[in-house]
Design a protein around this motif. Structure first.
Motif, PDB file in Angstrom:
ATOM      1  N   TYR A  34      37.136  29.492  48.577  1.00  0.00           N
ATOM      2  CA  TYR A  34      36.566  30.827  48.750  1.00  0.00           C
ATOM      3  C   TYR A  34      37.513  31.717  49.549  1.00  0.00           C
ATOM      4  CZ  TYR A  34      32.188  28.449  47.561  1.00  0.00           C
ATOM      5  OH  TYR A  34      31.226  27.703  46.934  1.00  0.00           O
ATOM      6  N   LEU A  35      37.317  33.018  49.369  1.00  0.00           N
ATOM      7  CA  LEU A  35      37.972  34.008  50.206  1.00  0.00           C
ATOM      8  C   LEU A  35      36.924  34.584  51.152  1.00  0.00           C
ATOM      9  CD1 LEU A  35      39.927  35.958  47.449  1.00  0.00           C
ATOM     10  CD2 LEU A  35      40.847  34.175  48.957  1.00  0.00           C
ATOM     11  N   LEU A  36      37.346  34.952  52.340  1.00  0.00           N
ATOM     12  CA  LEU A  36      36.443  35.555  53.317  1.00  0.00           C
ATOM     13  C   LEU A  36      36.984  36.930  53.693  1.00  0.00           C
ATOM     14  CD1 LEU A  36      34.141  35.581  55.383  1.00  0.00           C
ATOM     15  CD2 LEU A  36      35.610  34.248  56.924  1.00  0.00           C
ATOM     16  N   PHE A  37      36.226  37.966  53.348  1.00  0.00           N
ATOM     17  CA  PHE A  37      36.639  39.332  53.660  1.00  0.00           C
ATOM     18  C   PHE A  37      35.677  39.944  54.670  1.00  0.00           C
ATOM     19  CE2 PHE A  37      38.338  39.066  49.189  1.00  0.00           C
ATOM     20  CZ  PHE A  37      39.684  39.187  49.515  1.00  0.00           C
ATOM     21  N   THR A  38      36.217  40.398  55.795  1.00  0.00           N
ATOM     22  CA  THR A  38      35.381  41.052  56.804  1.00  0.00           C
ATOM     23  C   THR A  38      35.673  42.551  56.896  1.00  0.00           C
ATOM     24  OG1 THR A  38      36.959  40.466  58.543  1.00  0.00           O
ATOM     25  CG2 THR A  38      35.109  38.945  58.161  1.00  0.00           C
ATOM     26  N   SER A  39      36.485  43.063  55.977  1.00  0.00           N
ATOM     27  CA  SER A  39      36.733  44.506  55.909  1.00  0.00           C
ATOM     28  C   SER A  39      37.382  44.832  54.573  1.00  0.00           C
ATOM     29  CB  SER A  39      37.644  44.978  57.044  1.00  0.00           C
ATOM     30  OG  SER A  39      38.991  44.640  56.757  1.00  0.00           O
ATOM     31  N   ASN A  51      47.953  38.756  43.021  1.00  0.00           N
ATOM     32  CA  ASN A  51      46.836  38.992  42.100  1.00  0.00           C
ATOM     33  C   ASN A  51      45.969  37.750  41.935  1.00  0.00           C
ATOM     34  OD1 ASN A  51      47.200  41.714  41.305  1.00  0.00           O
ATOM     35  ND2 ASN A  51      48.914  41.121  39.990  1.00  0.00           N
ATOM     36  N   LYS A  52      46.439  36.607  42.440  1.00  0.00           N
ATOM     37  CA  LYS A  52      45.725  35.349  42.237  1.00  0.00           C
ATOM     38  C   LYS A  52      44.347  35.340  42.901  1.00  0.00           C
ATOM     39  CE  LYS A  52      49.938  32.565  41.752  1.00  0.00           C
ATOM     40  NZ  LYS A  52      50.756  31.455  42.325  1.00  0.00           N
ATOM     41  N   TRP A  53      44.175  36.147  43.920  1.00  0.00           N
ATOM     42  CA  TRP A  53      42.915  36.173  44.660  1.00  0.00           C
ATOM     43  C   TRP A  53      41.735  36.567  43.788  1.00  0.00           C
ATOM     44  CZ3 TRP A  53      39.664  40.353  45.416  1.00  0.00           C
ATOM     45  CH2 TRP A  53      40.179  41.600  45.049  1.00  0.00           C
TER      46      TRP A  53
END
Length: 202
Positions: A34-39, A51-53
Motif C-alpha cells: 500500500y501507499l500512505l498519503f497524508t497530503s 508512474n509505478k505508484w
C-alpha cells in the motif's frame, strides 16, 4: 477581507501564499502492498518521481488527498474518517492486516504515524519527497481574517509580521491551531471551504 494563506483558488478570498513546496528527485522502492498519503503534496511529489505508484492501492488521510490520487490516475483503497495522522494510524491498524507500506512524506511530520504502525507489525518505508519552505510576502495586510491551513502557514506568516489587534484567525484543525499563540477559531470540518464559511461570519 479574508486572506487564505495558500495558493489554492476560492471565490471571495484573497490568496496570500506564505509557503512553497520543494519536491525532491530521489529513487524509491515501490515493492509494497500500500501507499500512505497524508497530503496532496505527497501524491504530487511521488507522481514526479515514478508512474509505478498508480498501480498500488492508496490509503489517504482525507477526501482532498484522495481526489488528487484519482486525478493523477491512482487507486484509492481507503479514506480516513479522521484527518489527523495519529488517528489514521489507528484506523489502518483496525482495517488492515500488517503489511508493507510506502509513505512519501514531508521533511517534518507532526504525527507519530510511522512509529505507531511499526509497533503494530506494519513495515513502513518512509521517504522525504518534499519540503515546505517559507515564501516572502509581497505585501502584508493591515487588517482582515486570516485562514491558516497548516502549522507552517502560521510559522511563515508570523516570521514576517507581528500579530495585530485588527487581525482575526481561523485554523483548519486543532493541530494547526495548537501552533498559534492567541485567539483562533477552529473549523469543525477540516476543509478550506468550511474555513471560508466561518471567516465570512467574523
Amino acid at each position: 477581507m479574508i486572506y487564505l494563506l495558500s495558493n489554492q483558488k476560492f471565490d471571495e478570498v484573497v490568496n496570500l501564499p506564505v509557503i512553497e513546496i520543494e519536491y525532491k528527485n530521489i529513487e524509491v522502492d515501490l515493492n509494497v502492498d500500500y501507499l500512505l498519503f497524508t497530503s496532496k503534496n505527497g501524491v504530487i511529489g511521488l507522481d514526479k518521481i515514478s508512474n509505478k505508484w498508480k498501480n498500488i492501492p492508496a490509503i489517504c488521510i482525507g477526501n482532498p488527498t484522495a481526489d488528487k490520487v484519482k486525478e493523477l490516475g491512482g487507486k484509492v483503497e481507503y479514506i480516513a474518517k479522521n484527518s489527523y495522522g495519529d488517528e489514521l494510524a489507528k484506523e489502518i491498524i483496525q482495517n488492515f492486516e500488517p503489511s508493507k507500506i510506502f509513505f512519501p512524506r514531508a521533511k517534518k511530520v507532526l504525527s507519530n504515524i510511522v512509529q505507531v504502525l511499526k509497533q503494530n507489525s506494519f513495515i513502513v518505508i518512509d521517504k522525504i519527497i518534499y519540503e515546505t519552505k517559507c515564501k516572502k510576502l509581497d505585501f502584508i495586510p493591515k487588517e482582515g481574517v486570516f485562514i491558516f491551513t497548516s502549522p507552517s502557514t502560521i510559522k511563515c506568516f508570523l516570521s514576517q509580521t507581528k500579530w495585530k489587534s485588527t487581525y482575526k484567525a481561523v485554523a483548519i484543525g486543532t493541530k494547526t491551531a495548537s501552533f498559534f499563540d492567541g485567539d483562533i477559531i477552529i473549523s469543525d470540518i477540516q476543509s478550506i471551504e468550511n474555513c471560508i464559511k466561518i471567516a465570512k461570519k467574523l
